[in-house]
Design an enzyme around this catalytic site. Structure first.
Site, PDB file in Angstrom:
ATOM      1  N   ASP A 154      -1.554  -7.517  -2.358  1.00 47.67           N
ATOM      2  CA  ASP A 154      -1.633  -6.571  -2.648  1.00 47.67           C
ATOM      3  C   ASP A 154      -1.693  -6.094  -3.871  1.00 47.67           C
ATOM      4  O   ASP A 154      -2.124  -5.290  -5.042  1.00 47.67           O
ATOM      5  CB  ASP A 154      -3.206  -5.470  -1.585  1.00 47.67           C
ATOM      6  CG  ASP A 154      -1.823  -4.699  -1.530  1.00 47.67           C
ATOM      7  OD1 ASP A 154      -1.044  -5.005  -0.542  1.00 47.67           O
ATOM      8  OD2 ASP A 154      -2.104  -3.604  -1.411  1.00 47.67           O
ATOM      9  N   ASP A 168       3.756  -3.986  -2.065  1.00 46.73           N
ATOM     10  CA  ASP A 168       4.605  -4.593  -0.317  1.00 46.73           C
ATOM     11  C   ASP A 168       4.599  -6.123  -0.192  1.00 46.73           C
ATOM     12  O   ASP A 168       3.288  -7.169  -1.283  1.00 46.73           O
ATOM     13  CB  ASP A 168       3.898  -3.890   0.504  1.00 46.73           C
ATOM     14  CG  ASP A 168       1.954  -3.965   0.465  1.00 46.73           C
ATOM     15  OD1 ASP A 168       1.300  -5.368   0.115  1.00 46.73           O
ATOM     16  OD2 ASP A 168       1.690  -3.288   1.194  1.00 46.73           O
ATOM     17  N   TYR A 185      -6.359   0.891   3.939  1.00 43.33           N
ATOM     18  CA  TYR A 185      -7.385  -0.002   3.936  1.00 43.33           C
ATOM     19  C   TYR A 185      -8.492  -0.051   4.639  1.00 43.33           C
ATOM     20  O   TYR A 185      -9.317  -0.548   4.925  1.00 43.33           O
ATOM     21  CB  TYR A 185      -7.050  -1.259   3.115  1.00 43.33           C
ATOM     22  CG  TYR A 185      -7.034  -1.654   1.911  1.00 43.33           C
ATOM     23  CD1 TYR A 185      -7.324  -1.061   0.377  1.00 43.33           C
ATOM     24  CD2 TYR A 185      -5.684  -2.540   2.053  1.00 43.33           C
ATOM     25  CE1 TYR A 185      -6.129  -1.442  -0.711  1.00 43.33           C
ATOM     26  CE2 TYR A 185      -4.525  -2.311   1.299  1.00 43.33           C
ATOM     27  CZ  TYR A 185      -4.939  -1.991  -0.456  1.00 43.33           C
ATOM     28  OH  TYR A 185      -3.989  -2.264  -1.069  1.00 43.33           O
ATOM     29  N   GLU A 195       2.651   2.588  -7.970  1.00 44.02           N
ATOM     30  CA  GLU A 195       2.811   1.744  -7.668  1.00 44.02           C
ATOM     31  C   GLU A 195       0.720   0.634  -8.212  1.00 44.02           C
ATOM     32  O   GLU A 195       0.033   1.156  -9.285  1.00 44.02           O
ATOM     33  CB  GLU A 195       1.939   1.705  -5.793  1.00 44.02           C
ATOM     34  CG  GLU A 195       2.536   0.120  -5.541  1.00 44.02           C
ATOM     35  CD  GLU A 195       1.517   0.157  -4.406  1.00 44.02           C
ATOM     36  OE1 GLU A 195       2.211  -0.483  -3.455  1.00 44.02           O
ATOM     37  OE2 GLU A 195       1.479   1.508  -3.550  1.00 44.02           O
TER      38      GLU A 195
END
Length: 490
Positions: free
Chosen positions: A78, A81, A230, A470
């Site tokens: 995603d 990571d 999430y 990120e």
């Protein structure tokens, strides 16, 4: 002397307008479009094909699902990571598909790459949706364990636990989003690969029925595995209506129209909502359904046109109903963490709604005033240009685009030496030296749009500041459509 001064002011105004419009050319947008799609190759999980363009990446996650006797190899990580989270991956897929549906005609040489990026996701979602009856696999990887390590995906040795939703442990949110993704993608492949398109659509029908029949939030079923990463904060009603809207668009089956009519009021159709993200689908649903009212005068969808107008009015400065926050430099600002995800989704909706309006001679009604499609496009352009470098920091927030862009991206694969340059294993704890290093990332994650600056236009190029540095697939996916639109403008 009043007239010459007025003329001077006017000349200065038009000169500034021309300079503003000349900030980026269609060629610049085309370059950014190519890079925005290339980014997805850096997020790939599974065996990489021979035509992989980001050469610093290698194969990873080759046995995902095996210990559970299912094949869950493939898909996308995603963000920075090595976890495959189902809800943001499905939303990414829906937005990539919607980008191609609305703006594929402007993608030119990049349409093949866009479809490849989309298919990498749908191939995985098909596996996740069909491996076990009355189940949907929604995650691979234990995020709590994964986040305790800083290692490239090729070396990954954290637990590759597999998680699913089922009749007993429902997940209507993630399942309905998966149905939306498959349905939207079926439209993309309808002409170029009819059999694949049919498979996508049939699977979408099955997954939507599953989502609707076994109602509940995946956050309740999976708890700490998906929260706080999430968590479905908006609940699952918005995804059911969003999923039904995509089923309606893809099938033109009247049963979905009936579903929307019957359930809309309990699923958010009466509420204004001013955010669109992997979690909250309400604004996107309003815009999607407004198309039928604008094009076919489908009276059932007039409500969605009205709410779409309210959403747009909230964004356009000076209009009645305006309530959005902007930075001093003009960037839409929603949150301190990963703000650009809201900018790219909003920009996409501005352009898509402008397209629907201009195709049908419509305008946005804001109280007693109206806002034209051109105004929506102008606001979208400001946001796109800001991301690409037309901002107070003169910094492009797309990696690899422009002269100045972030060098310390919060991304394991990009920040740890490539397996090609450093074939020896770099284990879980040894990787942290690269997280905290001051040197730039050795592997350029070309095309990645990161979290972005704060409410005052400040940006710290700091790898440890994940809120700003990120990248994520769901930041890029709607941006693909926006860049395609502007690359198509001469």
């Amino acid at each position: 002397m009043a007239a010459p001064i007025t003329m001077l002011i006017l000349c200065t105004y038009f000169l500034s307008l021309s300079l503003l419009s000349a900030a980026f050319t269609s060629r610049d947008y085309a370059d950014a479009l190519e890079k925005s799609i290339l980014f997805f190759e850096g997020q790939r999980s599974g065996p990489l094909p021979s035509n992989q363009r980001l050469k610093w990446r290698g194969n990873s996650g080759l046995s995902d699902g095996a210990s559970y006797h299912v094949d869950l190899v493939g898909g996308y990580y995603d963000a920075g990571d090595n976890v495959k989270f189902g809800l943001p991956m499905a939303f990414t897929t829906t937005m990539l598909a919607w980008s191609v549906i609305e703006f594929g005609g402007s993608m030119h040489s990049q349409i093949g790459n866009a479809k490849t990026a989309l298919r990498w996701a749908t191939d995985y979602l098909l596996k996740a949706a069909t491996a076990t009856p009355d189940s949907l696999y929604v995650q691979v990887g234990d995020p709590n364990m994964d986040h305790k390590c800083w290692e490239r995906p090729e070396d990954m040795d954290t637990p590759r636990n597999v998680y699913k939703v089922s009749a007993q442990n429902p997940g209507s949110d993630v399942a309905a989003e998966t149905a939306a993704a498959l349905a939207a993608a079926s439209l993309v492949f309808k002409d170029s690969d009819p059999s694949y398109s049919a498979k996508l659509l049939q699977t979408a029908k099955n997954v939507f029925n599953f989502a609707d029949k076994y109602r509940g939030s995946y956050s309740d079923s999976l708890n700490s595995v998906v929260c706080p990463f999430y968590c479905s904060y908006s609940g699952y009603q918005d995804e059911l209506l969003w999923g039904a809207s995509w089923m309606h668009r893809a099938t033109q089956d009247s049963s979905y129209l009936s579903y929307i009519q019957s359930n809309g009021h309990t699923m958010g159709s009466d509420n204004d909502d001013f955010s669109f993200s992997w979690d909250d689908k309400r604004a996107g649903t309003k815009v999607l359904l407004s198309k039928d009212f604008l094009e076919k005068s489908t009276s059932e969808f007039q409500l969605y046109k009205s709410h779409s107008d309210n959403y747009i009015c909230s964004i356009i400065p000076g209009s009645s109903g305006f309530q959005a926050q902007y930075t001093p430099g003009g960037l839409l600002y929603k949150a301190s963490e990963s703000n650009l995800q809201y900018v790219t989704t909003t920009t996409f909706l501005l352009l898509t709604y402008a397209k629907y309006l201009s195709t049908n001679g419509g305008v946005v009604t804001c109280g007693t005033s109206t806002v034209t499609a051109e105004s929506l496009i102008a606001e979208a352009k400001k946001q796109v240009d800001y991301i690409l470098g037309d901002n107070p920091a003169k910094m492009s927030y797309m990696v690899g685009f422009g002269e100045r862009y972030p060098q310390h991206v919060h991304h394991r694969g990009s920040s740890v030496p490539s397996i090609k340059a450093h074939p020896d294993r770099i284990n879980c704890n040894n990787g942290f030296q690269y997280l905290y290093a001051n040197s730039p990332n050795p592997n350029v994650l070309v095309g990645a749009v990161i979290g972005g600056p704060d409410s005052k236009d400040n940006f710290a190029d700091d790898r440890n500041n994940y809120q700003q540095s990120e990248p994520a697939t769901y930041i890029n996916a709607p941006f693909v459509g926006a860049l395609a639109f502007f690359s198509g403008k001469a």
